[in-house]
Write a protein that holds these residues in place. Structure first.
Motif, mmCIF file in Angstrom:
data_model
loop_
_atom_site.group_PDB
_atom_site.id
_atom_site.type_symbol
_atom_site.label_atom_id
_atom_site.label_comp_id
_atom_site.label_asym_id
_atom_site.label_seq_id
_atom_site.Cartn_x
_atom_site.Cartn_y
_atom_site.Cartn_z
ATOM 1 N N CYS A 1 0.834 -1.210 0.000
ATOM 2 C CA CYS A 1 0.000 0.000 0.000
ATOM 3 C C CYS A 1 0.863 1.252 0.000
ATOM 4 O O CYS A 1 0.542 2.244 -0.664
ATOM 5 C CB CYS A 1 -0.920 0.000 1.227
ATOM 6 N N THR B 1 -5.535 1.439 -2.798
ATOM 7 C CA THR B 1 -5.283 1.015 -1.416
ATOM 8 C C THR B 1 -6.350 0.033 -0.951
ATOM 9 O O THR B 1 -6.039 -1.012 -0.355
ATOM 10 C CB THR B 1 -5.247 2.230 -0.472
ATOM 11 N N ALA B 2 -7.616 0.348 -1.214
ATOM 12 C CA ALA B 2 -8.712 -0.533 -0.793
ATOM 13 C C ALA B 2 -8.614 -1.896 -1.460
ATOM 14 O O ALA B 2 -8.889 -2.936 -0.840
ATOM 15 C CB ALA B 2 -10.059 0.121 -1.113
ATOM 16 N N SER C 1 -3.010 2.233 6.232
ATOM 17 C CA SER C 1 -3.570 3.561 5.981
ATOM 18 C C SER C 1 -2.843 4.702 6.680
ATOM 19 O O SER C 1 -2.912 5.850 6.239
ATOM 20 C CB SER C 1 -5.043 3.598 6.419
ATOM 21 N N HIS D 1 -7.213 6.007 -3.280
ATOM 22 C CA HIS D 1 -7.921 5.141 -2.330
ATOM 23 C C HIS D 1 -8.423 3.847 -2.949
ATOM 24 O O HIS D 1 -8.494 2.818 -2.266
ATOM 25 C CB HIS D 1 -9.093 5.909 -1.705
#
Length: 337
Positions: free
Chosen positions: A203, A216-217, A255, A213
């Motif tokens: 990530c 990343t998700a 995150s 995002h």
């Protein structure tokens, strides 16, 4: 001590997480002895109530005292918390094992799989200390140390095959800002904790390359899937990976800019070499850089495919670029989720 009250705790390791967990236990009203390798760290904690290197600006509670003498820290402890990096746990524990109080609960804070042996941390502890598995507990969850010492609300899992020991530890580290849950799935909690460091590197690389995002998700979700596959192959409960030690720890580590693995991966994504990223990280290598090798070997041993972990391993150790890693992962053959 199974089921008995935990009144005195030794925490071996005065780094960020060791200091934070020691503070939690002291805030829960327990007597805590924190072993520090460096005399100046112990002196600062005892004289100024602060650990400037690992918890700057935080006043540590009076029930927490520090020492450089492991025998003094361990004397009379109901629980012994091992707060050293995963790849140094065996070496340190060899030096401490003769000092461990009989029947004390041994608690691992380390998250990783040992290089060479491919053992989880609880397995290293049982082997080196010569104790039965029911005496070993592990702590895992979304536990970023800097937020914990600032007393921001969080939750964690204490896993032990002896439920009564887990409950005793739960009472010893539950405060107004730190909520503990118990679990008997030690394997699942440990694999979740080890795997999330590797996925966080991926990530970080994606963020360093400028992706947002959605990327990343996607990495978090598919990373969770491959980590859970490995855990289940080792005997873990698949539901563990939907909990704090699985999804919770993974989201926080992937995150947050406070995550060492994520920020290390971000430097690699921006084009830094492993050596340059390590230098920027004050000479420290993120846990996932080492454990990606052992996790991939564990997956190979059990016939479990770990595409993200393997891609991270090749970036860190075989010269694959983060851009090439991203292209490989997105162009893999289509399949059912």
């Amino acid at each position: 001590m199974s089921g008995g009250e935990v009144r005195r705790v030794a925490v071996l390791g005065a780094g960020s997480w060791g200091t934070a967990f020691a503070k939690v236990i002291a805030d829960a009203g327990r007597d805590v002895r924190l072993w520090a390798r460096r005399p100046e760290v112990a002196a600062s904690i005892n004289e100024r109530r602060t650990n400037p290197d690992y918890a700057p600006g935080v006043e540590l509670p009076g029930l927490l005292t520090a020492t450089t003498d492991a025998a003094s820290a361990l004397a009379g402890a109901d629980a012994v918390v091992l707060a050293v990096p995963s790849q140094t746990l065996r070496r340190n524990l060899v030096g401490w094992r003769e000092l461990l109080p009989p029947s004390s609960t041994l608690v691992s804070l380390a998250k990783g799989v040992e290089l060479g042996t491919l053992q989880r941390m609880s397995q290293v502890i049982t082997e080196v200390a010569g104790v039965t598995p029911d005496r070993v507990a592990v702590v895992s969850g979304p536990n970023l140390a800097r937020e914990i010492v600032a007393e921001e609300p969080t939750a964690t899992v204490i896993a032990c095959t002896d439920h009564d020991r887990a409950v005793a530890l739960q009472h010893a580290c539950t405060t107004g800002y730190f909520r503990s849950y118990t679990n008997t799935d030690v394997v699942g909690c440990e694999i979740g904790g080890a795997g999330k460091n590797v996925i966080a590197l991926a990530c970080g690389m994606a963020a360093g390359m400028g992706y947002g995002h959605n990327t990343t998700a996607s990495l978090i979700t598919r990373g969770l899937a491959e980590t859970a596959r490995l855990g289940v192959a080792l005997g873990a409960d698949p539901m563990t990976f939907a909990g704090l030690a699985g999804l919770g720890d993974l989201v926080a580590t992937c995150s947050s800019p406070l995550s060492r693995n994520r920020t290390f991966g971000e430097r690699l994504g921006r084009g830094q070499s492993l050596a340059e990223a390590e230098e920027a990280n004050h000479g420290q290598v993120a846990e996932g850089v080492k454990s990606c090798t052992s996790i991939c070997a564990l997956g190979e041993r059990h016939g479990v495919e770990l595409p993200i972990a393997d891609a991270v391993r090749r970036v860190c150790h075989e010269g694959l670029s983060p851009a090439e890693m991203g292209k490989e992962l997105i162009t893999r053959a289509p399949r059912h989720e």
